[in-house]
Design an enzyme around this catalytic site. Structure first.
Site, PDB file in Angstrom:
ATOM      1  N   GLY A 137     -23.817   7.026  -3.018  1.00 24.73           N
ATOM      2  CA  GLY A 137     -24.502   8.188  -3.568  1.00 24.73           C
ATOM      3  C   GLY A 137     -23.768   8.757  -4.768  1.00 24.73           C
ATOM      4  O   GLY A 137     -23.706   9.976  -4.955  1.00 24.73           O
ATOM      5  N   GLY A 185     -17.341   3.224  -3.826  1.00 21.80           N
ATOM      6  CA  GLY A 185     -18.145   4.446  -3.848  1.00 21.80           C
ATOM      7  C   GLY A 185     -19.420   4.311  -4.653  1.00 21.80           C
ATOM      8  O   GLY A 185     -20.269   5.216  -4.637  1.00 21.80           O
ATOM      9  N   LEU A 186     -19.611   3.203  -5.356  1.00 20.93           N
ATOM     10  CA  LEU A 186     -20.821   2.998  -6.145  1.00 20.93           C
ATOM     11  C   LEU A 186     -22.077   3.131  -5.294  1.00 20.93           C
ATOM     12  O   LEU A 186     -23.108   3.661  -5.740  1.00 20.93           O
ATOM     13  CB  LEU A 186     -20.778   1.612  -6.801  1.00 20.93           C
ATOM     14  CG  LEU A 186     -22.004   1.220  -7.639  1.00 20.93           C
ATOM     15  CD1 LEU A 186     -22.005   1.989  -8.947  1.00 20.93           C
ATOM     16  CD2 LEU A 186     -22.008  -0.292  -7.909  1.00 20.93           C
ATOM     17  N   LEU A 223     -18.700  -0.514  -0.054  1.00 16.03           N
ATOM     18  CA  LEU A 223     -19.503   0.390  -0.887  1.00 16.03           C
ATOM     19  C   LEU A 223     -19.104   0.289  -2.360  1.00 16.03           C
ATOM     20  O   LEU A 223     -19.460   1.135  -3.166  1.00 16.03           O
ATOM     21  CB  LEU A 223     -19.359   1.834  -0.397  1.00 16.03           C
ATOM     22  CG  LEU A 223     -19.840   2.069   1.038  1.00 16.03           C
ATOM     23  CD1 LEU A 223     -19.582   3.513   1.461  1.00 16.03           C
ATOM     24  CD2 LEU A 223     -21.311   1.724   1.186  1.00 16.03           C
ATOM     25  N   TYR A 233       0.832  -1.205   0.000  1.00 20.66           N
ATOM     26  CA  TYR A 233       0.000   0.000   0.000  1.00 20.66           C
ATOM     27  C   TYR A 233       0.866   1.254   0.000  1.00 20.66           C
ATOM     28  O   TYR A 233       1.958   1.272   0.570  1.00 20.66           O
ATOM     29  CB  TYR A 233      -0.913   0.025   1.220  1.00 20.66           C
ATOM     30  CG  TYR A 233      -2.111  -0.880   1.154  1.00 20.66           C
ATOM     31  CD1 TYR A 233      -2.356  -1.699   0.054  1.00 20.66           C
ATOM     32  CD2 TYR A 233      -3.015  -0.927   2.205  1.00 20.66           C
ATOM     33  CE1 TYR A 233      -3.453  -2.534   0.013  1.00 20.66           C
ATOM     34  CE2 TYR A 233      -4.123  -1.751   2.166  1.00 20.66           C
ATOM     35  CZ  TYR A 233      -4.345  -2.555   1.077  1.00 20.66           C
ATOM     36  OH  TYR A 233      -5.434  -3.378   1.036  1.00 20.66           O
TER      37      TYR A 233
END
Length: 336
Positions: free
Chosen positions: A228, A224-225, A221, A61
């Site tokens: 919202g 980000g889908l 999520l 990362y």
């Protein structure tokens, strides 16, 4: 809610182990590139001060800066708050390429041991609580993998071993090999699991349940889908949700996401909180790995944990995002 009941709701055991972890895990994949170091340290402070004791990273990362950057950031943060090391459950991963070197990747005994020692140096700690195989390596036999992991456990450098992105049969073969060696084996599995991706319900979740393996969903999520994305795009503030996994899925799921965001509005709830609350409520899920960019994202996750979905809300989500086939585990999910 009383302080005691709130605490009981926030913590749980990591699978069949006695280790207690928060049901929200602070993922650090955004550290470096999307989140600069001062902001990363603010996120870490906010998370642990809010009761989150589980921090997840990986040796590769921070690759937008350099591989190992995120572990370096966490190491400097821990050095600034040394009393926290005994409180924080620290997880990292091994397996992804760290350079172009032939032996700087995979799950060979050589790479597992050398990568662990490098992670310890970057993190500035004597031990890793949960050392996870980032991906299965089918070119390496389980006897070799477990020999290396056993050595690290015996040396006190690793407390528990986990996996990530495994199939159900990978968990089974890993555990049977560990059992033959009288070794604890895998105690957790990180998998992609959310309303839009439900295939782990077929075989991975049943395998994890059978072996007492904790399930740690990542990307709850879907990049980000489910946070919202359409509203944010219209407002010009879609950052992560406007790219990568979310953008690719939106091309085929736009009408579903439109209905989802409308449904969340009817619920009077933020889409991100709804998506997180659904994942957190799923049978077998131990701790949900979030990848926040702001403290508000952590606050949303904590609120989702404190505000579970109603039966009616869950039923409507199940209709909009149906399980694979008939639902449940394979093979019944696809039998007619």
């Amino acid at each position: 809610m009383s302080a005691a009941s709130s605490e009981n709701q926030l913590y749980t055991r990591l699978g069949r182990t006695g280790l207690r972890v928060s049901r929200i895990c602070l993922g650090t994949v955004n550290f470096g590139g999307r989140v600069v170091e001062p902001e990363a340290r603010e996120l870490l402070d906010y998370a642990v001060d809010s009761g989150i004791n589980f921090v997840d990273t990986a040796n590769m990362y921070g690759w937008r800066e350099y591989k190992g950057y995120t572990e370096d950031v966490i190491g400097r943060w821990l050095a600034s708050r040394p009393s926290l090391r005994d409180e924080v459950v620290l997880a990292t991963k091994v397996g992804n390429p760290m350079s172009d070197g032939l032996n700087e990747q995979g799950l060979s005994a050589r790479h597992i041991v050398s990568a662990c020692e490098a992670s310890l140096r970057r993190l500035g700690t004597d031990w890793i609580d949960l050392y996870q195989m980032h991906h299965v390596d089918r070119d390496v036999g389980w006897d070799e993998v477990w020999q290396a992991m056993e050595l690290l456990v015996q040396q006190g450098k690793v407390r528990y071993v986990g996996s990530s992105n495994f199939a159900g049969w990978d968990l089974a073969t890993a555990q049977e090999a560990a059992r033959a060696r009288h070794f604890l084996g895998v105690v957790s599995e990180q998998c992609l699991y959310n309303l839009a991706v439900r295939y782990p319900e077929l075989e991975l979740l049943p395998a994890a349940r059978a072996y007492g393996v904790a399930v740690l969903p990542w990307s709850p999520l879907h990049g980000g889908l489910l946070s919202g994305v359409l509203r944010k795009s219209a407002e010009g503030c879609a950052v992560k949700s406007g790219q990568g996994r979310a953008a690719a899925a939106l091309g085929t799921m736009r009408s579903t996401i439109e209905e989802y965001e409308q449904m969340c509005a009817e619920f009077g709830r933020d889409p991100a909180q709804v998506g997180l609350a659904w994942v957190m409520s799923r049978p077998g899920v131990t701790s949900t790995v979030i990848g926040p960019r702001t403290c508000a994202h952590i606050k949303d996750a904590l609120q989702a944990l404190d505000s579970p979905l109603s039966d009616e809300e869950t039923a409507r989500l199940e209709k909009l995002f149906p399980p694979v086939g008939h639902g449940g585990a394979a093979p019944d999910a696809w039998l007619t």
